[in-house]
Enzyme design. Structure first.
Site, mmCIF file in Angstrom:
data_model
loop_
_atom_site.group_PDB
_atom_site.id
_atom_site.type_symbol
_atom_site.label_atom_id
_atom_site.label_comp_id
_atom_site.label_asym_id
_atom_site.label_seq_id
_atom_site.Cartn_x
_atom_site.Cartn_y
_atom_site.Cartn_z
ATOM 1 N N CYS A 16 0.844 -1.191 0.000
ATOM 2 C CA CYS A 16 0.000 0.000 0.000
ATOM 3 C C CYS A 16 0.878 1.240 0.000
ATOM 4 O O CYS A 16 2.105 1.161 0.083
ATOM 5 C CB CYS A 16 -0.938 0.020 1.197
ATOM 6 S SG CYS A 16 -0.120 0.412 2.755
ATOM 7 N N CYS A 19 3.674 1.886 2.492
ATOM 8 C CA CYS A 19 4.980 1.250 2.308
ATOM 9 C C CYS A 19 5.972 2.190 1.625
ATOM 10 O O CYS A 19 7.187 2.036 1.774
ATOM 11 C CB CYS A 19 4.840 -0.023 1.470
ATOM 12 S SG CYS A 19 3.770 -1.282 2.202
ATOM 13 N N ASP A 429 12.796 32.430 -27.406
ATOM 14 C CA ASP A 429 13.954 32.904 -28.135
ATOM 15 C C ASP A 429 13.534 32.998 -29.604
ATOM 16 O O ASP A 429 12.561 32.365 -30.007
ATOM 17 C CB ASP A 429 15.114 31.918 -27.941
ATOM 18 C CG ASP A 429 16.352 32.337 -28.706
ATOM 19 O OD1 ASP A 429 16.652 33.533 -28.709
ATOM 20 O OD2 ASP A 429 17.003 31.455 -29.298
ATOM 21 N N ASP A 628 17.128 27.129 -27.241
ATOM 22 C CA ASP A 628 17.827 26.023 -27.895
ATOM 23 C C ASP A 628 18.504 25.079 -26.917
ATOM 24 O O ASP A 628 19.101 24.098 -27.322
ATOM 25 C CB ASP A 628 18.840 26.552 -28.919
ATOM 26 C CG ASP A 628 19.963 27.358 -28.269
ATOM 27 O OD1 ASP A 628 20.034 27.381 -27.027
ATOM 28 O OD2 ASP A 628 20.760 27.959 -29.002
ATOM 29 N N ASP A 632 20.767 29.438 -24.300
ATOM 30 C CA ASP A 632 19.780 30.000 -23.381
ATOM 31 C C ASP A 632 19.733 29.258 -22.048
ATOM 32 O O ASP A 632 18.754 29.386 -21.308
ATOM 33 C CB ASP A 632 18.389 29.967 -24.030
ATOM 34 C CG ASP A 632 18.336 30.779 -25.310
ATOM 35 O OD1 ASP A 632 18.770 31.937 -25.276
ATOM 36 O OD2 ASP A 632 17.881 30.260 -26.340
#
Length: 744
Positions: A16, A19, A429, A628, A632
């Site tokens: 469950c 755990c 960009d 890119d 950037d």
């Protein structure tokens, strides 16, 4: 210091959501572990740190669970699927055995056909006690062994609740069978059939849940299925088929029509059309010629060609994509961590509620108290399992990340998946994002004694050493005209302005208006020409030689055909679109106007882009930055969600939270749409799980009894508990049919 490693572990015996916290605590207690995240839906754990894998396995075993390292190979995936199928079949058998025993008993009880506890009736019940014990051991043994392991590890989980509930029912019934006088006559009800039916229902629910859960990981199964097992290589002039593991770097491989490409590489002979849809999400085949890159796992549709292997094994784009999807599916957004925290304390709270229920009915309940005490306490234990709560988030994340991968959108972690749907501003960009990133020379405007050929030759000579995309366009144009280039000495790139060097002994400046002004270059009518070119979306660059203007070289980067439509989709989602570029303002505004962008921030130095993103965030915007993935990088890291434009083998995985394999802005809208749908699905699951437990536990405890005389049957509680998890998994699977609005 040793390098941090990442491990994927298969975790066994988790029953469950409670755990999850136990296993994570065990893993995080190992010295050297930096992070550990357990996926309850997949029963896996992702761990990173300077640690040996055996230490991790030992820690999990010591906590009462099982563990083994996963390597992510195709064979391992097949073995895992086979093991799950075997377990599913075992669950069906156990359900059938428990059902065959429990159903007749339940029907006899329903029609009042149960024999009394006297004479031959006691023999009947003795046989039922033995058979039901067999069912508890065979069909429900995993709950009792799991509860014992949890107890030894000082934990409590779903197994604890089920073992206590069904075990108490069987033990109470057996004691009454042996010593009926221990309780009043009206309390001599036996619960053998309840224990058996509850085991049957829980196993049935687990089997159905496992079957439905298997569908959630179909995306990664398809990706793994793309990996080929053999490759045709050219060695000593002969073409031979070898196992994929034996392919080396720079090896020459042959691909025939209809075959999958084995590894990443570059075509050296021939051409073809390649179906890259499973990598990029782009449905149309892509034409490939000599010099073009090809990606392992994609399908060769037509021609035969030779290519050189550039990436093999775990370095191929497909292998990295599979690992990225796997990591994302194992990651947790903040909403999931909240659910895990609740689940970690849920079972102990339920045990306290069961004790309180026992005490209230024992002290204030009507006669026969023993019957009511057992009935309500057992029902609380059975109905309260937090499985649905634990599955609510990871099961939706798995489907959402897989769905995004189908659209060529690789999401790096669950947090990015959650945040993408909250974006209010997308920052783009220009070069390579809104435009194709493959500019070409459009105009040459010489002045004085200069002509086009001379102007272009000098510009190309000084740009030969530059890696800027515009420089490449100028050099390419010179090559196409077969111009002779000179070497540039003392080359210097002036960030945000241009370049300077000496060509054939003459001082050359090449760049924007600021560069010319800084060096007091007289430009005459050239600025007016530059303004006209910039208004058309072209980038004009001034060339000056020995302090005098020589002319303008104009370069244009074509706008991607789908940029305008993608921006329109973002607007439809209520998102503001901003262009952030180092290009001159006039050119940037011209491009933005054609695409439909709301705001332009131009002539920004690369180092300042991050600050511009931070300023938008400070004004209250949730920012998604699209670039890119290399130039950037600071802005991508600063943004709430960074989107790296990728393509083919250029995935730029480390640069951003999300990688757009198609290189199309439609991927941003797709990611945002999938994020919104996934988070909405998670919230539905969590709401259902919370409501189920919030209403189910009080009703099971008997809150309706004083007013309406209603008590919840423990068999009904068992069925409801089993079905709650199935409901969550089924709801998550609805995401498999989700399609982002306007997607291409």
């Amino acid at each position: 210091m040793s390098e941090s490693k990442r491990y994927n572990l298969s975790i066994g015996s988790m029953s469950c959501a409670g755990c999850v916290a136990s296993v994570e605590r065990a893993l995080q207690s190992v010295p050297g572990v930096e992070s550990a995240a357990v996926n309850f839906a997949e029963h896996t754990a992702a761990v990173s740190g300077n640690v040996a894998v055996q230490a991790l396995i030992d820690a999990v075993v010591a906590a009462g669970y099982e563990a083994a390292e996963l390597h992510g190979t195709e064979d391992e995936a097949v073995e895992k699927e086979a093991a799950e199928l075997t377990y599913y079949r075992a669950l069906k058998k156990k359900t059938l055995v428990a059902g065959v025993v429990g159903a007749p008993l339940a029907l006899m009880g329903l029609f009042g056909a149960m024999p009394m506890l006297e004479g031959s009736g006691r023999i009947f019940w003795a046989i039922v006690a033995v058979i039901s014990l067999f069912v508890l051991v065979y069909s429900g043994g995993r709950f009792f062994t799991g509860a014992w392991k949890a107890f030894k590890g000082h934990n409590a989980n779903m197994d604890t609740l089920i073992a206590l509930g069904t075990g108490t029912a069987w033990l109470f019934s057996t004691l009454i069978l042996i010593w009926p006088g221990m309780v009043p006559e009206e309390a001599r009800h036996l619960y053998f059939e309840a224990a058996v039916i509850i085991i049957a229902l829980i196993n049935l629910g687990a089997a159905l849940e496992m079957r439905a859960r298997g569908k959630t990981s179909e995306a990664i199964k398809r990706l793994i299925g793309l990996q080929v097992k053999t490759a045709r290589v050219v060695r000593d002039g002969k073409e031979i088929d070898i196992p994929i593991e034996q392919v080396g770097l720079n090896e020459t491989l042959r691909v025939r029509p209809g075959e999958k490409i084995a590894v990443d590489g570059v075509i050296i002979d021939g051409h073809s059309n390649i179906d890259e849809s499973m990598i990029s999400g782009e449905p149309l085949p892509v034409e490939k010629r000599t010099g073009d890159e090809v990606v392992g796992g994609t399908l060769n549709k037509s021609g035969s060609f030779l290519f050189t292997a550039t990436h093999i094994g775990k370095d191929t784009a497909l292998a990295r994509i599979i690992e990225m999807v796997r990591q994302a599916q194992n990651s947790k957004p903040s909403i999931g961590r909240m659910a895990d925290k609740i689940s970690a304390v849920f079972v102990p709270i339920v045990l306290l509620v069961a004790v309180m229920t026992f005490m209230v009915w024992f002290n204030f309940g009507p006669e026969p108290k023993s019957a009511y005490v057992l009935l309500t306490t057992m029902t609380v234990l059975i109905i309260a399992c937090p499985c649905a709560l634990g599955l609510a988030t990871p099961i939706s994340i798995m489907v959402g990340v897989g769905k995004a991968a189908e659209y060529g959108v690789l999401i790096r972690n669950g947090e990015a998946l959650q945040l993408a749907g909250q974006i209010t501003t997308v920052v783009l960009d220009k070069t390579g994002t809104v435009t194709k990133g493959r500019p070409a020379v459009t105009h040459l405007i010489p002045v004085g004694k200069w002509n086009e050929a001379k102007l272009l030759a000098v510009a190309a000579s000084i740009e030969t050493g530059s890696e800027h995309p515009l420089a490449e366009a100028i050099v390419t144009a010179a090559d196409q005209r077969d111009l002779t280039l000179s070497s540039a000495e003392g080359f210097e790139a002036i960030s945000g302005h241009g370049v300077q060097a000496k060509v054939d002994g003459r001082a050359v400046l090449f760049g924007n208006r600021k560069l010319m002004d800084d060096h007091a270059i007289t430009l005459g009518d050239l600025p007016a020409e530059a303004a006209r070119l910039a208004a058309n979306g072209e980038t004009p660059m001034f060339l000056a030689v020995d302090g005098a203007a020589a002319g303008i070289v104009a370069v244009a980067d074509p706008i991607k055909v789908d940029s305008k439509a993608a921006v329109a989709r973002l607007h439809k989602l209520g998102i503001k679109v901003v262009m952030l570029t180092g290009d001159n303002a006039v050119t940037a505004v011209a491009v933005a106007k054609r695409v439909g962008i709301d705001e332009v921030i131009a002539e920004v130095q690369p180092a300042d882009k991050s600050a511009k993103v931070a300023a938008l965030q400070a004004s209250g915007e949730v920012v998604g930055m699209v670039g890119d993935g290399i130039n950037d990088a600071p802005a991508l890291a600063r943004a709430d969600v960074g989107f790296a434009i990728g393509g083919g083998t250029d995935v730029a995985i480390e640069s951003a939270d999300v990688t757009l394999m198609r290189g199309s802005l439609h991927g941003v809208a797709d990611a945002i749409g999938i994020s919104k749908a996934t988070v909405r699905n998670i919230k539905q699951n969590l709401f259902g799980a919370f409501i189920y437990n919030s209403l189910g536990i009080p009703i099971a405890a008997g809150i309706l009894f004083p007013l309406f005389g209603i008590l919840l049957n423990p068999i009904v509680a068992g069925g409801a508990m089993a079905m709650s998890s199935l409901t969550v998994v089924t709801n998550a699977n609805r995401l498999r049919w989700f399609k982002p609005e306007g997607s291409k």
